[in-house]
Design an enzyme around this catalytic site. Structure first.
Site, short mmCIF file in Angstrom:
data_model
loop_
_atom_site.label_atom_id
_atom_site.label_comp_id
_atom_site.label_asym_id
_atom_site.label_seq_id
_atom_site.Cartn_x
_atom_site.Cartn_y
_atom_site.Cartn_z
N LYS A 97 0.85 -1.19 0.00
CA LYS A 97 0.00 0.00 0.00
C LYS A 97 0.89 1.24 0.00
CE LYS A 97 -3.87 1.98 2.67
NZ LYS A 97 -4.72 1.81 3.87
N SER A 147 -9.63 1.71 3.00
CA SER A 147 -8.77 2.43 2.09
C SER A 147 -7.72 1.54 1.42
CB SER A 147 -8.06 3.56 2.84
OG SER A 147 -7.25 3.02 3.87
N SER A 163 -9.83 -0.61 7.26
CA SER A 163 -9.28 -0.49 5.91
C SER A 163 -8.55 -1.70 5.36
CB SER A 163 -8.33 0.70 5.83
OG SER A 163 -9.08 1.86 5.64
N1 GLN Z 1 -13.03 4.01 6.37
C1 GLN Z 1 -12.45 4.49 7.58
C2 GLN Z 1 -12.04 5.93 7.40
O1 GLN Z 1 -12.31 6.44 6.38
C3 GLN Z 1 -11.28 3.67 7.96
C4 GLN Z 1 -10.07 3.98 7.19
C5 GLN Z 1 -8.90 3.17 7.60
O2 GLN Z 1 -9.04 2.14 8.26
N2 GLN Z 1 -7.73 3.63 7.24
O3 GLN Z 1 -11.48 6.53 8.24
#
Ligand code: GLN
Length: 508
Positions: free
Chosen positions: A75, A150, A174
């Site tokens: 990532k 994400s 995420s």
């Molecule tokens: N979807 C959540 C957010 O937007 C979690 C994102 C993540 O785990 N990095 O913050």
């Protein structure tokens, strides 16, 4: 191409397949499908192929590590020395890391081959991998759908055969939610289990790095490599790292599975509920015990998370000022504009009278310094909409007068949520739930509705609030053809139990 796992890769190598050929197969798949799916944002194929030659030599010498020939995508939020780590943001679009993250060092030490950098939501903020300067990643099961986020690139890379495994980061879901949407295994380790050194911070008290894989066994192997104390991350734990591969095959007999009513209520797709329920029946047949449990404060999880995570984000992202590194607005233009503004105000002052004069004087006195204006312009240009929304939310909840009402209160609720989990884990080994309330949604469907987007993480977010571990494993296919994930959560540092439960799902 068929999706290999680590054991099959080792077998292929043992029976004479050259590591170079393994790497080349992944490169071919990327060349073939990346234009459609937009999963890889950069690859370092020449370096990977050169590395493959070295690893091949080590294999012949009998000195190769545990991950020899295992091809990874990373990532684009985890630092690799001399490579761009963009966080899918214009802010870091050309930023090259000067060091390796600890997880990268540990993968390299075991001879993993790092082939690609993967798409994501900007600074890991999002649930769909649509908030990216590179454009959205598409779901390998249906390109009209999102991958989740994400770490959408990380999940899709494994699902589409672009890499055998990948690393993602999970702050509120995420790793697990995109794993569920793309039909792969995604493990979020307990907070402190894996070093965050070299991970660009989103919300430091929530962030975890973990693997996305084709199998539970692979997740166990990779976790075993990356876990453990690191002096470069003060929050990493001294807790010894157990043999996760040994834990994987302990079977269902005697396993106590907590079933929280709160995770199966309103908002959950009926077919997903049915798929999970059928799995739980099988668990009972296999000798596990289902224990009804309650997590009463779960209803506050999303609100609590969005207060605390944005507060931490606003502080973490303050470092991107366009001066030390990252995107910098055109200094000459900024200076010219400022001069022009000053001139306009001075001209206005000459004409102004009475109250108006005081207003103009005030504007002149509070005009930005060139440096302050450079910060503002660089940040305005460098960050995308969602990131700006979160910085504003975060600075608001931390501001004088609101701090106690929002930040302080959210901290106290976080403690209640943690207590709920701790008391439940006295009676059960793992907690089961769906990973997400729906399957992958259509591209663009939730783009204009942040709250709807935030609700995607309803089942995953509390694990980050409590610092415990969680995993998503493919549990079935919805009638719409898309994968459905089942989530297991385990007590802090009990990754062994969630890996064990996940393996049973694979075998069912
Ligand atoms: N979807 C959540 C957010 O937007 C979690 C994102 C993540 O785990 N990095 O913050």
């Amino acid at each position: 191409m068929k999706r290999l796992d680590i054991v099959k890769t080792r077998e292929a190598i043992a029976s004479g397949t050259h590591v170079r050929d393994i790497v080349n197969q992944y490169i071919e798949t990327i060349d073939d499908k990346n234009p459609e799916f937009n999963i890889v944002v950069r690859d370092s194929r020449q370096e990977a192929l050169n590395h493959a030659e070295n690893v091949q030599k080590k294999i012949l010498d009998g000195t190769a590590g545990k991950l020899a020939g295992v091809v990874f995508g990373i990532k684009d939020v985890i630092s690799e020395k001399d490579k761009i780590v963009s966080c899918a943001s214009k802010m870091l679009g050309n930023f090259e890391s000067v060091y390796d993250a600890t997880v990268i060092e540990r993968l390299k030490a075991e001879d993993a081959i790092l082939l690609s950098r993967l798409n994501m939501d900007e600074f890991a903020m999002g649930s769909s991998t649509e908030n990216s300067i590179y454009g959205p990643t598409k779901n390998p099961h249906d390109p009209s759908c999102v991958t989740g986020g994400s770490s959408g690139g990380s999940a899709a890379s494994v699902a589409a055969g672009f890499s055998l495994a990948s690393l993602g980061s999970d702050t509120g879901g995420s790793i697990r939610q995109p794993a569920s949407y793309c039909g792969v295994v995604g493990l979020k380790p307990s907070y402190g289990r894996v070093s965050r050194y070299g991970l660009v911070a989103y919300a430091s008290s929530f962030d975890s790095i973990g693997p996305l894989t084709n199998s539970v066994e692979d997740a166990a192997t990779i976790l075993g490599v990356i876990a453990g104390r690191d002096d470069n991350d003060g929050s990493s734990s001294f807790e010894p790292v157990p043999n996760y591969n040994a834990a994987v095959n302990l079977g269902a007999k005697g396993l106590r599975i907590g079933v929280p009513e709160e995770y199966f209520g309103e908002g959950l797709d009926d077919e997903i509920r049915d798929i999970i329920t059928a799995r739980l029946k099988q668990f009972e047949n296999d000798g596990a015990t289902l224990v009804p449990i309650h997590l009463p404060n779960m209803q506050y999880a999303i609100a609590t998370y969005y207060v605390l995570a944005t507060a931490e984000a606003s502080s973490n992202l303050a470092r991107f000022d366009g001066v030390r590194y990252g995107h910098r607005a055109d200094q000459k233009r900024v200076r010219e504009e400022l001069k022009q503004e000053e001139k306009t105000l001075r001209d206005a002052l000459k004409m102004a009278e009475g109250k108006n004069k005081i207003v103009v004087e005030n504007e002149l006195n509070t005009l930005d310094t060139p440096l302050a204006r450079l910060y503002k312009e660089s940040r305005a240009e460098g960050f995308g909409t969602e990131v700006k929304r979160r910085i504003m939310l975060g600075t608001y909840v931390l501001s004088a007068g609101y701090y106690d009402a929002y930040y302080g209160k959210a901290q106290r609720i976080r403690r209640l949520i943690k207590n709920d989990f701790e008391s439940v884990f006295n009676d059960v080994d793992v907690i089961v739930s769906p990973t997400a309330p729906t399957t992958a949604f259509k591209l663009g469907e939730n783009q204009d509705d942040p709250i709807k987007m935030y609700l995607n993480d309803i089942y995953t977010i509390s694990a980050n609030l409590a610092g415990i571990c969680g995993i998503s494993v493919p549990a079935g296919t919805h009638s719409n053809g898309l994968p459905v994930g089942i989530q297991f959560m385990g007590a802090a540092f009990d990754e062994a139990s969630i890996l064990r439960a996940s393996r049973i799902v694979e075998l069912q």
